[in-house]
Design an enzyme around this catalytic site. Structure first.
Site, PDB file in Angstrom:
ATOM      1  CE  LYS A  70      42.999 -18.175  16.920  1.00 53.98           C
ATOM      2  NZ  LYS A  70      43.993 -17.718  15.932  1.00 53.98           N
ATOM      3  CB  ILE A 131      28.506 -27.769  30.498  1.00 52.55           C
ATOM      4  CG1 ILE A 131      27.125 -27.337  30.038  1.00 52.55           C
ATOM      5  CG2 ILE A 131      29.561 -27.131  29.622  1.00 52.55           C
ATOM      6  CD1 ILE A 131      26.887 -25.866  30.225  1.00 52.55           C
ATOM      7  CG  ASP A 133      34.569 -24.661  29.663  1.00 53.00           C
ATOM      8  OD1 ASP A 133      35.366 -23.909  30.191  1.00 53.00           O
ATOM      9  OD2 ASP A 133      34.118 -24.487  28.547  1.00 53.00           O
ATOM     10  CB  THR A 137      40.197 -17.552  31.026  1.00 52.96           C
ATOM     11  OG1 THR A 137      41.459 -17.387  30.421  1.00 52.96           O
ATOM     12  CG2 THR A 137      39.904 -16.446  31.986  1.00 52.96           C
TER      13      THR A 137
END
Lengths: 213, 226
Positions: A70, A131, A133, A137
């Site tokens: 989140k 992509i 991100d 982590t």
């Protein structure tokens, strides 16, 4: 020569941050925080620049922006807003779709850092796409993504911590490099609290005690 | 049988966009170049969405007063923009007034699958809802309510965990004969039965990266068909 986005905005180990009274803080957190560490406006200004660097580097393919929930949700939303602004105000624009995943670590005795990815569309649709991100982590996630053979995978992280526990991994785009302190706010939490705080702050001892699991 | 809670609608509960609303010419706004041929018109400009959202935030905070702790539940993916912006306005109120209500956030995905005769709704992330005990007040944030069936599925799911309060905020509600009659507690705009995209609402995953809500053109429908 310009610094590549791998360094990020450096916040030194001696940085004390700002007095809470100089900023607007939700009343319910007033005793739970030590200092404002990175004010919200500064986060946005840095993010705006990252958006420009990302657009310059991503080479014109279709981008899939992958949000790691989140804690990544605010950075994701704001970063994408800046990318969208670039897209509608320049001669070239790059189509972007979005997806959301959650990384759960299984706590066993050894805390191996095994991570399970939850959610997201069928990740095979990532094949052949670029992509970005955003999140915390990375290594396990990157291994997972590479199985699907995307054309390019880049990682943008709002914060990178200077810590001896680091595995040496460096994201492609870094907002701020910070000392090894526990920071909260801007969707980063302490046991689910402080996500509703818009500055990045250092938690106080009282706060740690109050919101202990 | 689960009783659905119906809210009494007051006057001026939502901004109504009439059926004959044509929207604004694309040339009057900034639109991503890659969508220029795919849209008919801008029907709700981004700034108007923000202004309306700011007011919804105020209404919600007024009602939230005694309801702490509050969980704001985002219905992914279409509501992610509305959720982020609504919460930003709520946070602004929280940090600028004498009272503030602590908020935690959570995310759930509802996928609807259309078969020949039915629409099935699949929930991803239900495990997370186990944290919703009888003590919390939930505000579910959705992008659009059309038939209402997705919302009904979400509500029966939430009611299983017996939270103190279950409220729904939807940016858009469609006027459509296919509606089951469900009305959210808070509504941004009431819109005609047209295919709308933008501000995270998609057509086959496209158009989420458009910040105005627009009417999809025929060529757009064709181009991005599955």
């Amino acid at each position: 020569s310009t610094c590549s986005c791998g360094c990020g905005f450096q916040i030194s180990d001696e940085e004390q941050g700002y007095d809470l009274d100089l900023f607007c803080i939700p009343k319910h957190y007033v005793n739970d925080l030590e200092r404002v560490y990175i004010p919200h406006g500064l986060i946005l200004d840095r993010t705006e620049r990252l958006a420009r660097e990302i657009m310059r580097d991503m080479g014109g393919h279709h981008i899939v922006a992958l949000c790691v929930l989140k804690g990544g949700y605010k950075f994701f939303a704001d970063l994408l807003d800046y990318i969208k602004a670039l897209n509608r105000n320049s001669d070239r624009s790059i189509p972007m779709t979005v997806d959301f995943i959650r990384l759960k670590s299984y706590c066993n005795d050894q805390s191996t850092g095994e991570i399970k990815v939850i959610g997201g569309d069928d990740l095979s649709t990532l094949t052949g796409k670029d992509i970005i991100d955003t999140g915390k982590t990375m290594k396990t996630l990157l291994q997972l993504l590479r199985q699907y053979n995307p054309k390019m995978v880049k990682v943008a992280s709002l914060l990178v911590k200077r810590t001896p526990r680091s595995v040496g991994y460096r994201p492609d785009f870094v907002g701020f490099e910070v000392p090894d302190k526990f920071v909260v706010g801007y969707a980063l939490d302490y046991n689910e609290y402080f996500r509703d705080l818009n500055h990045i702050c250092v938690i106080s001892e009282a706060g740690k005690e109050k919101y202990k699991a | 049988m689960m009783m659905m809670r119906r809210r009494r609608m007051m006057a001026a509960d939502f901004l109504q966009i009439p059926d004959d609303e044509k929207g604004y010419d694309l040339n009057l706004f900034c639109v991503p170049k890659h969508y220029e041929e795919d849209l008919e018109s801008v029907i709700i400009p981004h700034g108007l969405i923000m202004d309306r959202t700011e007011c919804l935030a105020r209404n919600i905070v007024e009602d939230m007063g005694g309801l702490s702790p509050v969980v704001a539940l985002c219905v992914l993916k279409g509501a992610y923009k509305f959720f982020a912006d609504l919460l930003d306005y709520i946070k602004a109120l929280n940090q600028n007034s004498d009272q503030s209500v602590p908020l935690t956030v959570d995310f759930i995905t509802l996928k609807s699958y259309r078969n020949e005769s039915t629409t099935d709704v699949k929930v991803v992330g239900e495990e997370e809802l186990s944290a919703l005990t009888g003590k919390v007040s939930t505000f579910s944030i959705a992008d659009i309510v059309e038939t209402g069936r997705t919302m009904e599925t979400l509500l029966s799911l939430l009611n299983k965990y017996n939270p103190k309060v279950v409220k729904v905020v939807s940016l858009l509600v469609k006027r459509t004969p296919r509606s089951c009659g469900y009305r959210p507690d808070y509504i941004g705009f009431e819109v005609p039965d047209k295919f709308l995209v933008g501000y995270a609402l998609d057509y086959n995953e496209h158009f989420r990266d458009l910040n105005h809500i627009c009417i999809l053109s025929e060529s757009g429908k064709e181009k991005y068909r599955k």
